[in-house]
Design a protein around this motif. Structure first.
Motif, PDB file in Angstrom:
ATOM      1  N   LYS A   1      -6.205   6.761 -12.168  1.00  0.00           N
ATOM      2  CA  LYS A   1      -4.894   7.665 -12.012  1.00  0.00           C
ATOM      3  C   LYS A   1      -4.822   8.213 -13.235  1.00  0.00           C
ATOM      4  O   LYS A   1      -4.425   7.632 -14.216  1.00  0.00           O
ATOM      5  CB  LYS A   1      -4.056   6.783 -11.288  1.00  0.00           C
ATOM      6  CG  LYS A   1      -4.165   6.375  -9.838  1.00  0.00           C
ATOM      7  CD  LYS A   1      -2.998   5.677  -9.464  1.00  0.00           C
ATOM      8  CE  LYS A   1      -3.319   5.341  -7.914  1.00  0.00           C
ATOM      9  NZ  LYS A   1      -1.872   4.483  -7.389  1.00  0.00           N
TER      10      LYS A   1
ATOM     11  N   LYS B   1       1.561   4.236  -3.551  1.00  0.00           N
ATOM     12  CA  LYS B   1       1.475   5.636  -3.551  1.00  0.00           C
ATOM     13  C   LYS B   1       2.575   6.211  -4.607  1.00  0.00           C
ATOM     14  O   LYS B   1       2.230   7.307  -5.141  1.00  0.00           O
ATOM     15  CB  LYS B   1       1.655   6.067  -2.171  1.00  0.00           C
ATOM     16  CG  LYS B   1       0.403   5.896  -1.235  1.00  0.00           C
ATOM     17  CD  LYS B   1       0.731   6.305   0.204  1.00  0.00           C
ATOM     18  CE  LYS B   1      -0.405   5.494   1.052  1.00  0.00           C
ATOM     19  NZ  LYS B   1       0.075   5.937   2.557  1.00  0.00           N
TER      20      LYS B   1
ATOM     21  N   GLY C   1       4.588   1.501  -8.180  1.00  0.00           N
ATOM     22  CA  GLY C   1       3.426   1.974  -7.771  1.00  0.00           C
ATOM     23  C   GLY C   1       2.292   0.911  -8.511  1.00  0.00           C
ATOM     24  O   GLY C   1       1.386   0.698  -7.454  1.00  0.00           O
TER      25      GLY C   1
ATOM     26  N   GLN D   1       1.121  -0.964   0.069  1.00  0.00           N
ATOM     27  CA  GLN D   1       0.168  -0.126   0.152  1.00  0.00           C
ATOM     28  C   GLN D   1       0.862   1.334  -0.048  1.00  0.00           C
ATOM     29  O   GLN D   1       0.561   2.281  -0.755  1.00  0.00           O
ATOM     30  CB  GLN D   1      -0.962   0.099   1.044  1.00  0.00           C
ATOM     31  CG  GLN D   1      -2.071  -0.902   0.966  1.00  0.00           C
ATOM     32  CD  GLN D   1      -2.958  -1.174   2.289  1.00  0.00           C
ATOM     33  OE1 GLN D   1      -2.567  -0.729   3.376  1.00  0.00           O
ATOM     34  NE2 GLN D   1      -4.068  -1.487   2.231  1.00  0.00           N
ATOM     35  N   GLU D   2       1.992   1.205   0.764  1.00  0.00           N
ATOM     36  CA  GLU D   2       3.074   2.202   0.924  1.00  0.00           C
ATOM     37  C   GLU D   2       3.524   2.527  -0.653  1.00  0.00           C
ATOM     38  O   GLU D   2       3.573   3.661  -1.056  1.00  0.00           O
ATOM     39  CB  GLU D   2       3.775   2.141   2.075  1.00  0.00           C
ATOM     40  CG  GLU D   2       3.525   2.317   3.150  1.00  0.00           C
ATOM     41  CD  GLU D   2       3.010   3.770   3.433  1.00  0.00           C
ATOM     42  OE1 GLU D   2       3.835   4.768   2.998  1.00  0.00           O
ATOM     43  OE2 GLU D   2       2.059   4.092   3.727  1.00  0.00           O
TER      44      GLU D   2
ATOM     45  N   SER E   1       0.048  -1.961  -6.595  1.00  0.00           N
ATOM     46  CA  SER E   1      -1.523  -2.044  -6.994  1.00  0.00           C
ATOM     47  C   SER E   1      -2.012  -3.176  -7.217  1.00  0.00           C
ATOM     48  O   SER E   1      -2.776  -4.139  -6.864  1.00  0.00           O
ATOM     49  CB  SER E   1      -1.704  -0.901  -7.644  1.00  0.00           C
ATOM     50  OG  SER E   1      -1.471   0.578  -7.064  1.00  0.00           O
TER      51      SER E   1
END
Length: 202
Positions: free
Chosen positions: A108, A72, A78, A68-69, A82
């Motif tokens: 996004k 971002k 990233g 999760q970190e 995900s």
């Protein structure tokens, strides 16, 4: 004559100073850009290492927390993070959660449209058995229709949806479209052919 000479010297000096400042400004901009790209590259490398390390974590809660970190981060890792989180949702049969996370990822703004196409295809194949036709259509609507390399996958997913609903008309139409399209790969055509034959004997 002296006044003219002084005027010329003054003009040259002014232009010379302007040129110096101009090149200094260019140099400063180049330094800033170089620093920015260095930092960006450094961040990608750092995220890459962190991602690889996280893949080896066996504790699920720690794994998800770390991913999760990483998710971002506005880079390819990233996206990978995900997808790992979504993979875990699918593994645990949390299909609606997986769908929502796919949607968040696709929304996004920093993701290239071709990446979005790949993610959409990935999502549709993974969730087609578990979600409604409407949700799968929502996913594949993110596919870049301008790139013909994605066309076959989109049509195959639509074909699979038709099979799922036993819509004989759509099965026939989509099957013919796929088989007759020279731009669609042989592997997709073979899969559709086998599924069609299997479906006939059901």
């Amino acid at each position: 004559m002296s006044n003219i000479l002084n005027s010329i010297i003054k003009t040259v000096k002014e232009k010379y100073i302007f040129i110096i400042y101009f090149f200094l400004a260019i140099l400063l901009i180049l330094i800033i850009f170089q620093y920015y790209f260095y930092q960006k590259q450094n961040n990608i490398m750092h995220t890459s290492v962190k991602f690889d390390e996280t893949l080896n974590i066996t504790n699920t809660s720690s794994f998800i927390s770390q991913m999760q970190e990483i998710s971002k981060e506005k880079n390819i890792y990233g996206i990978f993070a995900s997808l790992e989180i979504i993979k875990n949702d699918i593994k645990n049969s949390n299909y609606d959660d997986a769908y929502k996370k796919y949607e968040q990822l696709l929304n996004k703004k920093n993701i290239d449209k071709n990446y979005k196409s790949i993610i959409s295809i990935h999502a549709a194949y993974n969730l087609i058995e578990y979600l409604s036709k409407e949700k799968i259509i929502d996913l594949i609507n993110n596919i870049n229709n301008d790139d013909v390399s994605f066309k076959g996958y989109k049509n195959e997913i639509l074909f699979l949806l038709a099979l799922k609903e036993n819509n004989k008309t759509d099965i026939k139409i989509l099957s013919e479209q796929i088989m007759n399209d020279a731009l669609i790969s042989t592997s997709i055509k073979e899969r559709v052919k086998k599924l069609n034959e299997f479906n006939k004997y059901q």
